[in-house]
Motif scaffolding. Structure first.
Motif, PDB file in Angstrom:
ATOM      1  N   LEU A 437       0.826  -1.210   0.000  1.00 31.54           N
ATOM      2  CA  LEU A 437       0.000   0.000   0.000  1.00 31.54           C
ATOM      3  C   LEU A 437       0.858   1.258   0.000  1.00 31.54           C
ATOM      4  O   LEU A 437       0.507   2.265  -0.625  1.00 31.54           O
ATOM      5  CB  LEU A 437      -0.932  -0.013   1.210  1.00 31.54           C
ATOM      6  N   ALA A 438       1.987   1.212   0.705  1.00 24.54           N
ATOM      7  CA  ALA A 438       2.894   2.358   0.706  1.00 24.54           C
ATOM      8  C   ALA A 438       3.457   2.593  -0.689  1.00 24.54           C
ATOM      9  O   ALA A 438       3.540   3.736  -1.168  1.00 24.54           O
ATOM     10  CB  ALA A 438       4.028   2.128   1.709  1.00 24.54           C
ATOM     11  N   ALA A 439       3.844   1.510  -1.377  1.00 24.26           N
ATOM     12  CA  ALA A 439       4.375   1.640  -2.738  1.00 24.26           C
ATOM     13  C   ALA A 439       3.291   2.142  -3.687  1.00 24.26           C
ATOM     14  O   ALA A 439       3.553   2.974  -4.573  1.00 24.26           O
ATOM     15  CB  ALA A 439       4.920   0.294  -3.203  1.00 24.26           C
ATOM     16  N   LEU A 440       2.069   1.653  -3.502  1.00 25.60           N
ATOM     17  CA  LEU A 440       0.951   2.091  -4.347  1.00 25.60           C
ATOM     18  C   LEU A 440       0.648   3.574  -4.120  1.00 25.60           C
ATOM     19  O   LEU A 440       0.364   4.316  -5.064  1.00 25.60           O
ATOM     20  CB  LEU A 440      -0.275   1.238  -4.010  1.00 25.60           C
ATOM     21  N   ALA A 441       0.749   4.017  -2.872  1.00 19.50           N
ATOM     22  CA  ALA A 441       0.408   5.395  -2.525  1.00 19.50           C
ATOM     23  C   ALA A 441       1.302   6.413  -3.219  1.00 19.50           C
ATOM     24  O   ALA A 441       0.867   7.512  -3.544  1.00 19.50           O
ATOM     25  CB  ALA A 441       0.476   5.585  -1.011  1.00 19.50           C
ATOM     26  N   ILE A 442       2.551   6.046  -3.424  1.00 20.28           N
ATOM     27  CA  ILE A 442       3.485   6.996  -4.050  1.00 20.28           C
ATOM     28  C   ILE A 442       3.665   6.730  -5.538  1.00 20.28           C
ATOM     29  O   ILE A 442       4.520   7.342  -6.187  1.00 20.28           O
ATOM     30  CB  ILE A 442       4.856   6.975  -3.346  1.00 20.28           C
ATOM     31  N   GLY A 443       2.874   5.791  -6.088  1.00 20.91           N
ATOM     32  CA  GLY A 443       2.937   5.509  -7.516  1.00 20.91           C
ATOM     33  C   GLY A 443       4.111   4.661  -7.935  1.00 20.91           C
ATOM     34  O   GLY A 443       4.449   4.615  -9.129  1.00 20.91           O
ATOM     35  N   ALA A 444       4.719   3.950  -7.002  1.00 22.19           N
ATOM     36  CA  ALA A 444       5.889   3.129  -7.332  1.00 22.19           C
ATOM     37  C   ALA A 444       5.500   1.814  -8.002  1.00 22.19           C
ATOM     38  O   ALA A 444       6.336   1.191  -8.675  1.00 22.19           O
ATOM     39  CB  ALA A 444       6.707   2.839  -6.074  1.00 22.19           C
TER      40      ALA A 444
END
Length: 492
Positions: A437-444
């Motif tokens: 979710l953290a990676a998804l949040a920043i568009g990674a």
């Protein structure tokens, strides 16, 4: 290589993981803590020690193990047990221990009073949920009525994840999925806080609403000094642990269901439209425009821990599982009601009691332990049966959590629930979902990358078991026929 950090605070343990943007796990760490039970029906954590203290220690351990420069961590996401009730004062200091989710049944009287004052139909239509021990609103009312001095000093009422996010960023936020458990203070139709149903708490004392992958803020200088993280690192809003665990195994499309084998059984199914029924729970899903239908047992992994601690101190869980496997399916006619902390879905009975029934002098410890696992599996089957009655049977079930390592428990659940289960490669759980979710949040990463991060590696097919066909209806009848006795015992 850049990484994201996921931390999850569970009922008995905190887990953390550093994950590269391709899904590779670089480091994992964990730290145990206790669930406090100061009185029967109560369940608590210490917010500063168990939630924030664990977050700090696990994060520092991960950084030390990995050797990563903290600046290589591109985002942080946390999840935690929930929904919880934690009052804090004007500077964010906890005023009492955090009151835990549905295993804490202290607000039974407040639930009855709110139902009588508002009306159960009105609550269900506005909040999407019946009031149960999972609801935070009655627990806030309990605080107001029984601890007026503390309530007068309460500047905010937080949940576990909200407290972690505040410690990291200085922002008071909560995701919609968690907020939907604050009935009757959340209107699922408007997706906003409401005081239209009851005057429990001024709405400005509740956190700001966000979606789970929204960036709540950035790591402050003070939090950076404590955790070792780089100041300015983005922090997501976060969510409840079970939701992050569902993400970790690719639950995303309508019909996808997560079956989490943890301290409690928790079930989440993504649905195309809201499923509103008093036997289950409803919430907006983690992403705007999606929905979720949830269910949960009150005692699952906690019951296996109780059994080991009280009846099998000479054994470990692997040894107990071997003893259970040696017992025939059906545990030689032994039934176990797993209601050792009351029960949540679908019966919502905080006064339900645990029981072993059918004992004779031929039963062994292995039979008893198999009966425990099968009792939990019968509770799960009861939930799956409820979904079927509502026309919302899952298209796919992904199993996750520590209990998936117990083959007896896993197979009994498929057999009794007449449902196949898929097990993914990584069963680390919510912390891995947090990292995604953290990676998804920043568009990674794109949304479908989780299927590459964590593919299915094992399938559990249901088997027809004559003993279960005979005993499952008797198990349901055992509760129905002893309910009045259990309730009388609960009052004594």
């Amino acid at each position: 290589m850049t990484h994201t950090l996921g931390i999850d605070i569970g009922t008995f343990e905190t887990k953390g993981v550093l994950v590269a943007h391709d899904g590779t796990i670089t480091a994992t760490a964990s730290r145990p803590h206790r669930m406090l039970v100061p009185r029967p029906g109560w369940a608590e954590h210490r917010a500063e020690e168990d939630w924030w203290g664990d977050f700090v220690q696990v994060t520092r351990t991960l950084l030390g193990q990995s050797g990563l420069d903290p600046r290589e961590i591109t985002a942080v996401a946390a999840s935690a047990i929930g929904p919880c009730m934690l009052p804090v004062d004007a500077v964010g200091t906890p005023l009492m221990n955090g009151v835990l989710y549905g295993v804490d049944t202290r607000a039974t009287a407040q639930i009855a009073a709110l139902n009588a004052a508002i009306g159960e139909d009105v609550i269900l239509s506005t909040c999407g949920n019946a009031l149960t021990s999972q609801s935070v609103g009655p627990k806030i009312l309990w605080l107001k009525e029984t601890q007026p001095d503390l309530f007068a000093r309460t500047a905010k009422v937080l949940t576990s994840t909200s407290y972690l996010t505040w410690k990291l960023t200085g922002e008071y936020v909560i995701d919609h999925y968690t907020a939907a458990n604050f009935s009757p203070l959340y209107d699922v139709n408007r997706q906003d806080w409401t005081d239209a149903l009851a005057d429990i708490l001024p709405l400005d004392r509740l956190p700001r609403l966000m979606w789970s992958t929204g960036i709540a803020g950035r790591v402050t200088a003070a939090a950076a000094r404590e955790t070792g993280l780089a100041e300015g690192t983005p922090v997501t809003c976060g969510t409840i642990d079970a939701a992050a665990e569902a993400v970790s195994v690719g639950v995303a499309a309508p019909g996808d269901m997560m079956l989490m084998y943890g301290s409690t059984i928790f079930i989440i199914q993504v649905t195309a439209a809201p499923v509103r029924d008093p036997r289950l729970w409803y919430a907006p899903w983690l992403f705007e425009g999606q929905h979720a239908s949830m269910a949960g047992l009150a005692t699952s992994g906690t019951l296996t821990h109780w059994f080991r601690d009280q009846l099998a101190r000479d054994a470990d869980f692997a040894g107990l599982a071997a003893e259970a496997e040696a017992s025939p399916k059906g545990a030689k006619g032994l039934l176990c009601l797993p209601y050792f902390s009351g029960e949540r879905t679908p019966i919502h009975d905080p006064l339900a009691k645990g029981a072993f029934f059918g004992l004779d002098l031929t039963h062994t410890r292995g039979d008893l332990y198999r009966a425990v696992l099968e009792g939990i599996a019968m509770g799960t089957a009861h939930v799956l049966e409820t979904y079927a009655v509502l026309g919302a049977s899952p298209a796919r079930i992904r199993a996750v959590g520590g209990g998936t390592k117990n083959a007896v428990w896993l197979q009994a659940t498929s057999d009794l629930g007449h449902a196949a289960q898929e097990v993914c490669d990584k069963t680390i759980g919510a912390s891995y979902g947090d990292a995604f979710l953290a990676a998804l949040a920043i568009g990674a990463v794109p949304g479908d990358a989780i299927h590459r991060w964590n593919p299915v590696v094992h399938n559990v097919a249901p088997e027809q078991v004559a003993a279960y066909d005979r005993q499952y209806p008797l198990w349901k009848a055992l509760y129905a026929q002893t309910r009045d006795i259990a309730h009388t015992l609960g009052v004594a």
